[in-house]
Write a protein that holds these residues in place. Structure first.
Motif: not given
Length: 371
Positions: A302-309, A365-366
């Protein structure tokens, strides 16, 4: 988790009062739990720093993620040794070793000029946490009266269980407004204080015994864990059809099967694998594994998705997990009480319901997820 066998009469240490715990015992548990908490907190704090580390060290995400993966792998390999170490060495020596590993690893991470030194420091801190976590529950099971063990086990589990959820928020805050190295500088003195409390108050009930170290068994489980980890890490870059995946997995399974065979045919095995035949123990262990798999996996994803995506900063990425951590903190004591009053069925049903609901909603909901 390690399996510990206690000798008859071991709990005579408490005398007639089965509900009395000495001050030194309480302080030793606080010290060990605090040290374990600091180790897990630092490790999960680094999850939100991966984009920053990629820029600072000019490395790919696949390389940087070994800071966390290597740490967890080291923890697992150290926990395997827990039963042997707690029988062979004094508890005082183990808490000293855990404290020194925490300090050494933390200093290496804070001062690391290159990624390899950060990885080395992370591995050393993994040894610290791998010693402290099973030692905490060993002391609870050995030195706390049976009637009070449930309460202490829940509290100990709550302290360690909160760290993976609080870590990203703490790491994101420090990384965004100061520097990722300060994550270690802040936690280091706190860990040292907890370590000193544990060292000063740890008590030895049973004296160590001289037992033979099963080197071949440990080598096999190490090969199994490392190859399995490498195989799963190669999926992201090479896919499931790659020899880098299934080749490592085949070697891992072969090593672990051989490990299981040897432990079941030796008088003093490294790990007592006979407990896996228990109809209650094995399902509970699998449930614990799956919950940890989901929780730790989400604190990485989740934290990496929030930053990178989603292109958020590290503070926002870490903050998104804070509410879940607070809810967990409130529910854990209530769940422990529910467990004592009505057994495992209700907590298991509610836990499984919400765990599966969360995963299903994330998947459904990805492609439309926002902060």
């Amino acid at each position: 988790m390690s399996v510990f066998l206690f000798e008859k009469g071991e709990f005579d240490f408490y005398g007639a009062n089965e509900h009395q715990v000495t001050k030194k015992t309480n302080l030793s548990i606080i010290g060990i739990a605090g040290l374990a908490f600091c180790g897990v907190l630092v490790e999960t704090s680094m999850n939100v720093t991966f984009p920053t580390l990629m820029r600072d060290f000019h490395q790919s995400l696949n390389a940087v993620q070994w800071v966390t993966t290597g740490y967890l792998l080291t923890v697992a390999l150290t926990v395997v040794l827990a039963a042997f170490l707690q029988r062979r060495f004094k508890l005082h020596g183990l808490i000293v070793a855990s404290s020194l590993a925490f300090i050494t690893g933390g200093l290496l991470c804070a001062l690391a000029p290159q990624l390899w030194m950060l990885l080395l420091g992370s591995l050393i801190q993994g040894i610290s946490t791998g010693l402290a976590m099973p030692l905490l529950f060993f002391v609870i099971m050995q030195q706390i009266p049976f009637a009070m063990q449930g309460t202490y086990a829940v509290l100990g589990g709550m302290v360690i269980g909160l760290a993976p959820s609080l870590g990203p928020t703490y790491g994101g805050l420090v990384n965004q407004f100061i520097n990722w190295r300060v994550i270690f500088w802040i936690v280091l003195p706190i860990g040292i204080i907890f370590g000193l409390i544990g060292i000063a108050n740890i008590q030895q009930i049973n004296q160590p015994t001289t037992i033979h170290f099963q080197f071949l068994q440990y080598l096999l489980v190490a090969i199994g864990f490392i190859c399995l980890e490498m195989g799963l890490n190669n999926v992201g870059t090479n896919g499931f059809g790659s020899p880098a995946f299934y080749g490592n997995v085949i070697v891992a399974l072969a090593a672990l099967i051989m490990f299981g065979y040897l432990t079941s045919h030796r008088k003093h095995p490294l790990v007592n694998t006979n407990v896996f035949a228990d109809s209650i123990y094995l399902p509970c262990l699998l449930l614990y594994f799956m919950v940890q798999f989901i929780q730790i996996g989400m604190t990485f994803l989740l934290p990496n998705c929030a930053q990178l995506t989603l292109h958020q900063n590290s503070f926002v990425a870490g903050l998104m997990l804070l509410l879940g951590a607070l809810i967990s903190a409130v529910l854990l004591p209530l769940t422990g009480r529910l467990l004592d009053q009505s057994g495992i069925k209700k907590p298991l049903i509610f836990g499984a319901l919400f765990t599966n609901l969360a995963v299903i909603l994330m998947y459904a909901f990805s492609s439309h997820l926002s902060m």
